[in-house]
Scaffold this motif. Sequence first.
Motif, PDB file in Angstrom:
ATOM      1  N   UNK A 109     -70.178  55.756 129.937  1.00 54.31           N
ATOM      2  CA  UNK A 109     -70.907  56.787 129.721  1.00 54.31           C
ATOM      3  C   UNK A 109     -71.333  56.963 128.106  1.00 54.31           C
ATOM      4  N   UNK A 110     -72.676  57.300 127.983  1.00 57.66           N
ATOM      5  CA  UNK A 110     -73.158  57.244 126.658  1.00 57.66           C
ATOM      6  C   UNK A 110     -72.248  58.171 125.705  1.00 57.66           C
ATOM      7  N   UNK A 111     -71.914  57.706 124.351  1.00 55.37           N
ATOM      8  CA  UNK A 111     -71.384  58.723 123.290  1.00 55.37           C
ATOM      9  C   UNK A 111     -72.037  58.800 122.182  1.00 55.37           C
ATOM     10  N   UNK A 112     -73.121  58.012 122.272  1.00 56.06           N
ATOM     11  CA  UNK A 112     -74.017  58.411 120.934  1.00 56.06           C
ATOM     12  C   UNK A 112     -74.925  57.052 120.930  1.00 56.06           C
ATOM     13  N   UNK A 113     -75.790  57.272 120.209  1.00 56.43           N
ATOM     14  CA  UNK A 113     -76.864  56.070 120.066  1.00 56.43           C
ATOM     15  C   UNK A 113     -77.715  56.224 118.865  1.00 56.43           C
TER      16      UNK A 113
ATOM     17  N   UNK B  70     -78.385  50.938 118.467  1.00 54.63           N
ATOM     18  CA  UNK B  70     -76.962  51.061 118.328  1.00 54.63           C
ATOM     19  C   UNK B  70     -76.536  51.883 119.388  1.00 54.63           C
ATOM     20  N   UNK B  71     -75.660  51.571 120.219  1.00 50.12           N
ATOM     21  CA  UNK B  71     -75.238  52.359 121.624  1.00 50.12           C
ATOM     22  C   UNK B  71     -73.455  52.410 121.567  1.00 50.12           C
ATOM     23  N   UNK B  72     -73.027  53.586 121.699  1.00 49.19           N
ATOM     24  CA  UNK B  72     -71.706  54.087 121.649  1.00 49.19           C
ATOM     25  C   UNK B  72     -71.433  54.418 123.213  1.00 49.19           C
ATOM     26  N   UNK B  73     -70.354  53.838 123.718  1.00 50.18           N
ATOM     27  CA  UNK B  73     -70.176  54.269 125.174  1.00 50.18           C
ATOM     28  C   UNK B  73     -68.652  54.368 125.576  1.00 50.18           C
ATOM     29  N   UNK B  74     -68.291  54.789 126.539  1.00 52.97           N
ATOM     30  CA  UNK B  74     -66.751  55.081 126.849  1.00 52.97           C
ATOM     31  C   UNK B  74     -66.487  53.560 127.521  1.00 52.97           C
TER      32      UNK B  74
END
Length: 805
Positions: A514-518, A526-530
């Motif tokens: 799941x997306x946690x930030x971008x 930049x893509x942050x994810x679980x």
Amino acid sequence: DIENIGKTSRHGTFFEMLGNFSFGDYFKTEAIHFAWEFLTKEVGLDENRLYPSIYVDDEEAFRIWHEEMGIAKDRIFRFGKEDNFWEHGTGPCGPCSEIYYGCGKPTCTVGCDCDRYMEVWNVVFSQFNSDGKGHYTDLVQKNIDTGMGLERLAVAVQDVDSLFDVDTLAALTAHVGDITGVKYKTDPVKDVSIRIITDHIRSVTFMLSDGIMPSNVGRGYVLRRLLRRAARHGRLLGVKGTFLTDLAKTVIETSKDGYPELEEKEAMILSTISEEENKFNRTIDTGLSLLSDEMETLKTEGRTVLSGTDAFRLYDTYGFPRDLTEEILGENGYTLDEAGFDEAMKAQKEMARGARKTSNYMGKEATVFDEIDASLSTSFVGYDRLENRSEAVVLIERSLEDAKDYGAFTDALEEGSTGAVIVPETCFYATMGGQESDRGVICGPHGTFEVKEAVHLQGGKIAHLGVVSSGYIGKGDYLTLSVDAENRLNTCENHSATHLLQKALRTVLGSHVEQKGSLNNAERLRFDFSHFQAISEADLKKIEDLVNEKIRAALPVETKIMSLEEAKKSGAMALFGEKYGDEVRVVSMGDFSTELCGGTHVKNTSEIGTFKILSESGISAGVRRIEALTGQRVLDYYAALEAEFKAAAQTLKTSPMQLRERIQSMTAELKASQAEVEKMKAEIAGKAAKGLLSNLKELNGLKVLVTNVENADMNELRTVSDSVRDQIGDGVVVLVSSKDGKVSLMVSASDNAVQKGVHAGNLIKAIAPLVGGGGRPNSAQAGGKDPSGIPAALAKAEELLQEIL
């Protein structure tokens, strides 16, 4: 095994009839035959332990069981609507015939409250439609619903007392007993805790493998509650630290053959459980202690209800879950004032909301932005165009660098001044949702304003921040707003690629992602994810290849405005915890990706050009980050990489295509040279060792060498020690040296010397008290900083060896 069952003639006929049949006695007979033969022939249960039950007035079912199946009348049990009539609210329903499995003892019968009898099959004759109010009408298409409970059947096949005694769960239950030190079935009260832990950790492990992640809502909260309840019952059994991860390993090991996804996702499952249990452990001890004090107060005061205020304090201040408070209170005969708890929660939210109202859009003290007419708002019209005209309704002069300069209203922004321009309509996308704002220019009749950034303000306003590059901008001027097309396109490429990346991650790694930030701008994404472990190179390649595949597929990028409910039904991805309005914007890329998104995008994935992952890293517990490039930035990256290859190849006097081969060759040469150096060192050490043998002594049949070696470091001293030991055989070697102001001590002893009482580690400790040390009986080393102590160390070594030997 349905495939094998279907091969037998009777069962084959049954399954053929499932496709096209009319309800009648023959099919009813066939269904009962099927159930009985499945249990007795396919599964192998003892038919003397099987007992059918029927609806009290279903004479046809009784006839089939007695006359056709040959079951004695006293083995067929008639029950009323509560037991043998299946219905669930409104809809299809009807009488049913159940098959029970008993313990085999003649002293017990079906329906006995001893719980020795267990239903293993049910044949439901769906004949009626219920309106939920006691009225029944005939179904137009009657049918039969038949089947068994897999876990119940496992209990019967393995002939055990309960599901917790079935092999897979028995191993888990035993593991719980090993960890807690409590043997199952020795204490009824503790058995409850053991069963709860066993059941819950099994459920949690499977839920995680299905992609459900801990959260504070929905199924994620169910998972979190199960995990916390299991952890608390571990405490009740005396477990002090964490233990659920170890149990999850047993779940995976015993079930991975049937559920291979457990092993595939093992690292993620264990990481998640560990993190959740550690979080919970940080709050549970304090919470349990405080709740215990509260219950003691209730007991003293003769009350049975814990006030909502006190329970909310446990929740809000100490993070102790409300449901756990209610459960513990219930176990001890108390209840919670739920209304009071809800009121305290509501008051806290209103207080927080009131605090937010006193601050401006950036959470700081009030500024000039808060004084703008509340009725003014800015419409974004830039999805389909990069230019529009609008009036300058608010001008603010302020510094873009000085955060303390809150600005002031002005009627004109002069050349060289910085500030903000606000208009009713703009084609500039303002920073939001991880996408950085557009850049560009605003031109008026008297001057030009360069837009560095566009930001959202309270009340739906958008401020264009920048500098007047020429002339002036006056309040009331009609302006032409122009977005930098190249900057917008580059940003769109990265933003659209982020949508493809998220779907690729979920496809390759699992639905738990799941997306946690971008962050999306003109330069990169930049893509942050679980995810709970580093992504392998193989999986990174799969992800990158999948994104590029969808870029080459030239998927159309379409946007639709729909209600939030419609968007959910369409399968659109939404950000967890994000607040959405009644209407949302849904962005789809072919049938590959569908997400709720308010940002700008390319019109076709082919416009992205290409996609390259630069890095993958962990940024916090359970959160990973991917940074990547798209389009021209990828070509620029490869061009820079090529230049580096060429420069490296030129340095090594080879071509870029032969660079790897050249490096391998040089590495081999270097290893050969190092081996030659080591050989030479060994030869030198051997010669040095021979020179030292003149100091050799003999004590109690052992050869002893205690001496100083000139100018040697620890590695060189070790080599000399090995050479001396090889030459003298049984004995003790004590070498000391000084090089560059550092002292090295080396002691080695043969097995025979150790048997006679020599301990190299103890000897080191005695002769090098200033540097400490220790080691194995036959070899030890230490270092120091005082070369002047070498003579004393050698003398002490000889003295000790004299005493020992």
